[in-house]
Design a protein around this motif. Structure first.
Motif, PDB file in Angstrom:
ATOM      1  N   ALA A 117       0.833  -1.204   0.000  1.00  0.00           N
ATOM      2  CA  ALA A 117       0.000   0.000   0.000  1.00  0.00           C
ATOM      3  C   ALA A 117       0.866   1.253   0.000  1.00  0.00           C
ATOM      4  O   ALA A 117       0.557   2.239  -0.682  1.00  0.00           O
ATOM      5  N   GLY A 118       1.975   1.222   0.743  1.00  0.00           N
ATOM      6  CA  GLY A 118       2.889   2.358   0.743  1.00  0.00           C
ATOM      7  C   GLY A 118       3.439   2.629  -0.641  1.00  0.00           C
ATOM      8  O   GLY A 118       3.511   3.782  -1.092  1.00  0.00           O
ATOM      9  N   ALA A 119       3.825   1.563  -1.347  1.00  0.00           N
ATOM     10  CA  ALA A 119       4.348   1.720  -2.706  1.00  0.00           C
ATOM     11  C   ALA A 119       3.276   2.264  -3.653  1.00  0.00           C
ATOM     12  O   ALA A 119       3.552   3.139  -4.490  1.00  0.00           O
TER      13      ALA A 119
ATOM     14  N   TRP B  45       8.555  10.691   0.436  1.00  0.00           N
ATOM     15  CA  TRP B  45       8.334   9.719   1.508  1.00  0.00           C
ATOM     16  C   TRP B  45       7.780  10.391   2.757  1.00  0.00           C
ATOM     17  O   TRP B  45       6.841   9.895   3.376  1.00  0.00           O
ATOM     18  N   ARG B  46       8.340  11.516   3.148  1.00  0.00           N
ATOM     19  CA  ARG B  46       7.897  12.149   4.396  1.00  0.00           C
ATOM     20  C   ARG B  46       6.526  12.800   4.253  1.00  0.00           C
ATOM     21  O   ARG B  46       5.976  13.316   5.231  1.00  0.00           O
ATOM     22  N   GLU B  47       5.955  12.787   3.045  1.00  0.00           N
ATOM     23  CA  GLU B  47       4.611  13.318   2.849  1.00  0.00           C
ATOM     24  C   GLU B  47       3.555  12.219   2.876  1.00  0.00           C
ATOM     25  O   GLU B  47       2.445  12.451   3.370  1.00  0.00           O
ATOM     26  N   TRP B  48       3.893  11.027   2.343  1.00  0.00           N
ATOM     27  CA  TRP B  48       2.879   9.963   2.342  1.00  0.00           C
ATOM     28  C   TRP B  48       2.985   9.032   3.550  1.00  0.00           C
ATOM     29  O   TRP B  48       1.986   8.463   3.986  1.00  0.00           O
ATOM     30  N   ALA B  49       4.172   8.849   4.116  1.00  0.00           N
ATOM     31  CA  ALA B  49       4.332   7.891   5.219  1.00  0.00           C
ATOM     32  C   ALA B  49       3.540   8.273   6.476  1.00  0.00           C
ATOM     33  O   ALA B  49       3.027   7.387   7.162  1.00  0.00           O
ATOM     34  N   PRO B  50       3.418   9.572   6.848  1.00  0.00           N
ATOM     35  CA  PRO B  50       2.654   9.909   8.058  1.00  0.00           C
ATOM     36  C   PRO B  50       1.190  10.267   7.807  1.00  0.00           C
ATOM     37  O   PRO B  50       0.554  10.881   8.648  1.00  0.00           O
TER      38      PRO B  50
ATOM     39  N   PHE C  74      -0.508   4.012   8.440  1.00  0.00           N
ATOM     40  CA  PHE C  74       0.506   2.969   8.581  1.00  0.00           C
ATOM     41  C   PHE C  74       0.924   2.804  10.033  1.00  0.00           C
ATOM     42  O   PHE C  74       1.172   3.791  10.736  1.00  0.00           O
ATOM     43  N   VAL C  75       0.947   1.559  10.473  1.00  0.00           N
ATOM     44  CA  VAL C  75       1.348   1.241  11.842  1.00  0.00           C
ATOM     45  C   VAL C  75       2.333   0.072  11.807  1.00  0.00           C
ATOM     46  O   VAL C  75       2.353  -0.717  10.860  1.00  0.00           O
ATOM     47  N   CYS C  76       3.158  -0.013  12.853  1.00  0.00           N
ATOM     48  CA  CYS C  76       4.105  -1.119  12.963  1.00  0.00           C
ATOM     49  C   CYS C  76       3.790  -1.921  14.229  1.00  0.00           C
ATOM     50  O   CYS C  76       2.746  -1.719  14.857  1.00  0.00           O
ATOM     51  N   ARG C  77       4.680  -2.791  14.625  1.00  0.00           N
ATOM     52  CA  ARG C  77       4.404  -3.714  15.734  1.00  0.00           C
ATOM     53  C   ARG C  77       4.012  -3.010  17.032  1.00  0.00           C
ATOM     54  O   ARG C  77       3.184  -3.487  17.794  1.00  0.00           O
ATOM     55  N   GLY C  78       4.629  -1.843  17.288  1.00  0.00           N
ATOM     56  CA  GLY C  78       4.314  -1.121  18.520  1.00  0.00           C
ATOM     57  C   GLY C  78       2.986  -0.404  18.481  1.00  0.00           C
ATOM     58  O   GLY C  78       2.564   0.179  19.489  1.00  0.00           O
ATOM     59  N   GLY C  79       2.309  -0.431  17.332  1.00  0.00           N
ATOM     60  CA  GLY C  79       1.001   0.204  17.217  1.00  0.00           C
ATOM     61  C   GLY C  79       1.041   1.628  16.733  1.00  0.00           C
ATOM     62  O   GLY C  79      -0.013   2.230  16.509  1.00  0.00           O
ATOM     63  N   LEU C  80       2.242   2.215  16.586  1.00  0.00           N
ATOM     64  CA  LEU C  80       2.358   3.586  16.127  1.00  0.00           C
ATOM     65  C   LEU C  80       2.975   3.627  14.732  1.00  0.00           C
ATOM     66  O   LEU C  80       3.339   2.601  14.167  1.00  0.00           O
ATOM     67  N   MET C  81       3.102   4.811  14.206  1.00  0.00           N
ATOM     68  CA  MET C  81       3.599   5.020  12.848  1.00  0.00           C
ATOM     69  C   MET C  81       5.054   4.565  12.721  1.00  0.00           C
ATOM     70  O   MET C  81       5.889   4.900  13.555  1.00  0.00           O
TER      71      MET C  81
ATOM     72  N   ALA D  32      12.548   2.297   9.926  1.00  0.00           N
ATOM     73  CA  ALA D  32      11.687   1.142   9.650  1.00  0.00           C
ATOM     74  C   ALA D  32      11.392   1.038   8.154  1.00  0.00           C
ATOM     75  O   ALA D  32      11.531  -0.030   7.549  1.00  0.00           O
ATOM     76  N   TRP D  33      10.995   2.146   7.534  1.00  0.00           N
ATOM     77  CA  TRP D  33      10.697   2.116   6.104  1.00  0.00           C
ATOM     78  C   TRP D  33      11.953   1.811   5.288  1.00  0.00           C
ATOM     79  O   TRP D  33      11.882   1.153   4.241  1.00  0.00           O
ATOM     80  N   LYS D  34      13.091   2.291   5.758  1.00  0.00           N
ATOM     81  CA  LYS D  34      14.346   1.969   5.078  1.00  0.00           C
ATOM     82  C   LYS D  34      14.612   0.467   5.139  1.00  0.00           C
ATOM     83  O   LYS D  34      15.027  -0.159   4.160  1.00  0.00           O
ATOM     84  N   GLY D  35      14.351  -0.129   6.302  1.00  0.00           N
ATOM     85  CA  GLY D  35      14.528  -1.569   6.450  1.00  0.00           C
ATOM     86  C   GLY D  35      13.599  -2.362   5.548  1.00  0.00           C
ATOM     87  O   GLY D  35      13.997  -3.394   4.987  1.00  0.00           O
ATOM     88  N   TYR D  36      12.352  -1.892   5.388  1.00  0.00           N
ATOM     89  CA  TYR D  36      11.403  -2.597   4.531  1.00  0.00           C
ATOM     90  C   TYR D  36      11.928  -2.688   3.095  1.00  0.00           C
ATOM     91  O   TYR D  36      11.881  -3.749   2.467  1.00  0.00           O
ATOM     92  N   ARG D  37      12.426  -1.571   2.569  1.00  0.00           N
ATOM     93  CA  ARG D  37      12.879  -1.592   1.175  1.00  0.00           C
ATOM     94  C   ARG D  37      14.223  -2.302   1.031  1.00  0.00           C
ATOM     95  O   ARG D  37      14.475  -2.917  -0.002  1.00  0.00           O
ATOM     96  N   HIS D  38      15.078  -2.250   2.042  1.00  0.00           N
ATOM     97  CA  HIS D  38      16.345  -2.979   1.967  1.00  0.00           C
ATOM     98  C   HIS D  38      16.096  -4.487   1.905  1.00  0.00           C
ATOM     99  O   HIS D  38      16.718  -5.201   1.105  1.00  0.00           O
ATOM    100  N   ARG D  39      15.198  -4.959   2.753  1.00  0.00           N
ATOM    101  CA  ARG D  39      14.882  -6.392   2.735  1.00  0.00           C
ATOM    102  C   ARG D  39      14.189  -6.784   1.432  1.00  0.00           C
ATOM    103  O   ARG D  39      14.408  -7.882   0.907  1.00  0.00           O
ATOM    104  N   ALA D  40      13.377  -5.869   0.901  1.00  0.00           N
ATOM    105  CA  ALA D  40      12.716  -6.139  -0.381  1.00  0.00           C
ATOM    106  C   ALA D  40      13.749  -6.251  -1.498  1.00  0.00           C
ATOM    107  O   ALA D  40      13.643  -7.127  -2.369  1.00  0.00           O
ATOM    108  N   TRP D  41      14.751  -5.399  -1.482  1.00  0.00           N
ATOM    109  CA  TRP D  41      15.794  -5.438  -2.507  1.00  0.00           C
ATOM    110  C   TRP D  41      16.563  -6.759  -2.442  1.00  0.00           C
ATOM    111  O   TRP D  41      16.843  -7.380  -3.465  1.00  0.00           O
ATOM    112  N   THR D  42      16.899  -7.192  -1.232  1.00  0.00           N
ATOM    113  CA  THR D  42      17.598  -8.471  -1.071  1.00  0.00           C
ATOM    114  C   THR D  42      16.750  -9.613  -1.606  1.00  0.00           C
ATOM    115  O   THR D  42      17.237 -10.504  -2.314  1.00  0.00           O
ATOM    116  N   ARG D  43      15.466  -9.596  -1.287  1.00  0.00           N
ATOM    117  CA  ARG D  43      14.552 -10.655  -1.725  1.00  0.00           C
ATOM    118  C   ARG D  43      14.433 -10.668  -3.250  1.00  0.00           C
ATOM    119  O   ARG D  43      14.422 -11.734  -3.869  1.00  0.00           O
ATOM    120  N   MET D  44      14.362  -9.507  -3.858  1.00  0.00           N
ATOM    121  CA  MET D  44      14.216  -9.440  -5.321  1.00  0.00           C
ATOM    122  C   MET D  44      15.414 -10.049  -6.024  1.00  0.00           C
ATOM    123  O   MET D  44      15.270 -10.739  -7.038  1.00  0.00           O
TER     124      MET D  44
END
Length: 441
Positions: free
Chosen positions: A156-158, A168-173, A293-300, A305-317
């Motif tokens: 959904a973020g993408a 990023w700082r306009e759509w993420a929050p 958007f929320v993460c494990r702690g229940g907050l934004m 965190a978003w950097k980690g999401y795309r880094h792991r996605a790049w590795t997976r691709m």
């Protein structure tokens, strides 16, 4: 006891109207300079031009991963600002570095670098979103080895980043009412004003298409409730540190609640990301975040965190790449690449309209060019500039170099070569195609 010069400069920066990330960048730049000068047996007050030249060479040439002209331009600006402050406060009689023509810092980059525009093809985007973020296999099958936690959130973020063209700082929050995902709001595309989270605080209207909102709605239906339920008890314990909203006026875009024991009211567009991160409301399971958007702690999720999401996605691709995988860029993709893709697709489409490739729009094209206001309102470059929130159309102008069809231009230019030496022509065309593909990746 006198205040050390760097501490005094830091205090000065704290009063400037700079966001938190910019202040951190300034602090890191000054800290790196101070460490280098200390290694030379010098300091900010005793440094001479050769010391600063040594630091520039270290950053741009000799360190393990040298920085480019754009990054050095920012560091030289911080240096210039630091020494300007020290001279103004009387701590130094003059700047240690020479001043070039028109007051320019002599150590600043001599050539102004253009934007690093990196955009995606449709096939690349689908692969990034579905395989990298969504955890699918290249053939669209479910990947049993996928260990990602919230693929629908990341997808959904993408979709929102691509569909709205925002930073990023306009759509993420973004907040749920802003996205139209609030009780009583009609379904469809969303339109809201971004201001405090926008670059330079420049307010503009953002439109999110219906498909992107539907992607966010799917996340809200399938993944978000479980995250909210698990985090509700923890948020209850932190209630004193949160902005607990009790009244949300969707029409006027305002929220009212308790912050630090005091009743406060805010315009949504004027809420900074820091405040959005701690904004909660009473939901089905207790307190839950008002951000989409929320993460494990229940907050934004934060920037890391978003950097980690795309880094792991790049590795997976890269791990799952096979013969069906589209050509991947040489460098790891960025969230900002989706903004570049939005800009180029919209600019190309609007140029095609103005060029008359849509027959039913011929009359509209002639009418727009017949008077100045129509030209300003309907000029493709200015439309995209307004959509992206660029301070100057000059920035948007840099996208034009990517809207030409380089492959067809090449074929037209060398069409006379065909016949006498078709093999040579085929070889040249093959290299041109591969080069164009690499350049547009």
């Amino acid at each position: 006891m006198p205040v050390p010069p760097l501490c005094e400069y830091g205090r000065y920066l704290s009063t400037a109207l700079l966001d938190e990330s910019t202040l951190k960048d300034y602090g890191r730049a000054v800290g790196r300079l101070d460490d280098h000068l200390a290694d030379l047996g010098s300091g900010v007050l005793s440094a001479v031009e050769s010391d600063l030249v040594s630091y520039r060479d270290q950053r741009c040439r000799w360190q393990e991963k040298p920085i480019g002209a754009s990054a050095w331009g920012k560091e030289s600006f911080v240096q210039d600002d630091l020494y300007g402050f020290l001279v103004d406060r009387g701590l130094l009689s003059h700047r240690p570095a020479r001043v070039a023509a028109r007051g320019r810092n002599a150590l600043a980059p001599r050539v102004r670098s253009s934007m690093d525009i990196r955009h995606l093809s449709f096939e690349q985007y689908r692969y990034f979103r579905d395989v990298g973020l969504g955890g699918q296999l290249p053939g669209a099958e479910v990947n049993p080895a996928f260990r990602g936690w919230s693929p629908l959130r990341d997808r959904a973020g993408a979709d929102i980043a691509l569909g709205s063209g925002t930073r990023w700082r306009e759509w993420a929050p973004v907040l749920l009412p802003e996205m139209g995902l609030w009780p009583g709001m009609s379904p469809g595309g969303a339109e809201f004003t971004v201001q405090d989270c926008a670059k330079y605080g420049k307010a503009r209207t953002v439109y999110v298409p219906e498909d992107a909102v539907a992607s966010a709605d799917l996340f809200c239906l399938l993944e978000r409730p479980d995250i909210v339920r698990r985090a509700a008890r923890g948020l209850e314990r932190k209630a004193r540190d949160l902005f607990v909203v009790g009244d949300i006026d969707v029409t006027d875009g305002r929220v009212r609640g308790i912050l630090d024991g005091v009743v406060r009211e805010f315009q949504m567009s004027a809420m900074p990301a820091k405040l959005r991160r701690i904004t909660v409301h009473e939901g089905e399971f207790g307190l839950e975040a008002l951000t989409l958007f929320v993460c494990r702690g229940g907050l934004m999720p934060g920037a890391d965190a978003w950097k980690g999401y795309r880094h792991r996605a790049w590795t997976r691709m890269n791990e799952l790449a096979d013969e069906t995988t589209p050509l991947l860029p040489a460098r790891r993709w960025r969230w900002h690449d989706l903004r570049h893709t939005y800009a180029l697709r919209l600019l190309t489409y609007l140029e095609n309209i103005m060029d008359g490739q849509e027959p039913d729009l011929q009359a509209r094209r002639r009418r727009h060019r017949s008077y100045l206001t129509g030209h300003i309102r309907h000029n493709p470059l200015l439309i995209v500039s307004r959509r992206l929130g660029h301070a100057s159309p000059e920035t948007t102008y840099q996208y034009l170099q990517y809207t030409d069809d380089l492959i067809n231009e090449f074929e037209a230019a060398f069409s006379s070569w065909v016949g006498d030496d078709e093999a040579t022509y085929a070889e040249i065309a093959s290299h041109a195609l591969s080069g164009a593909n690499r350049g547009h990746s």
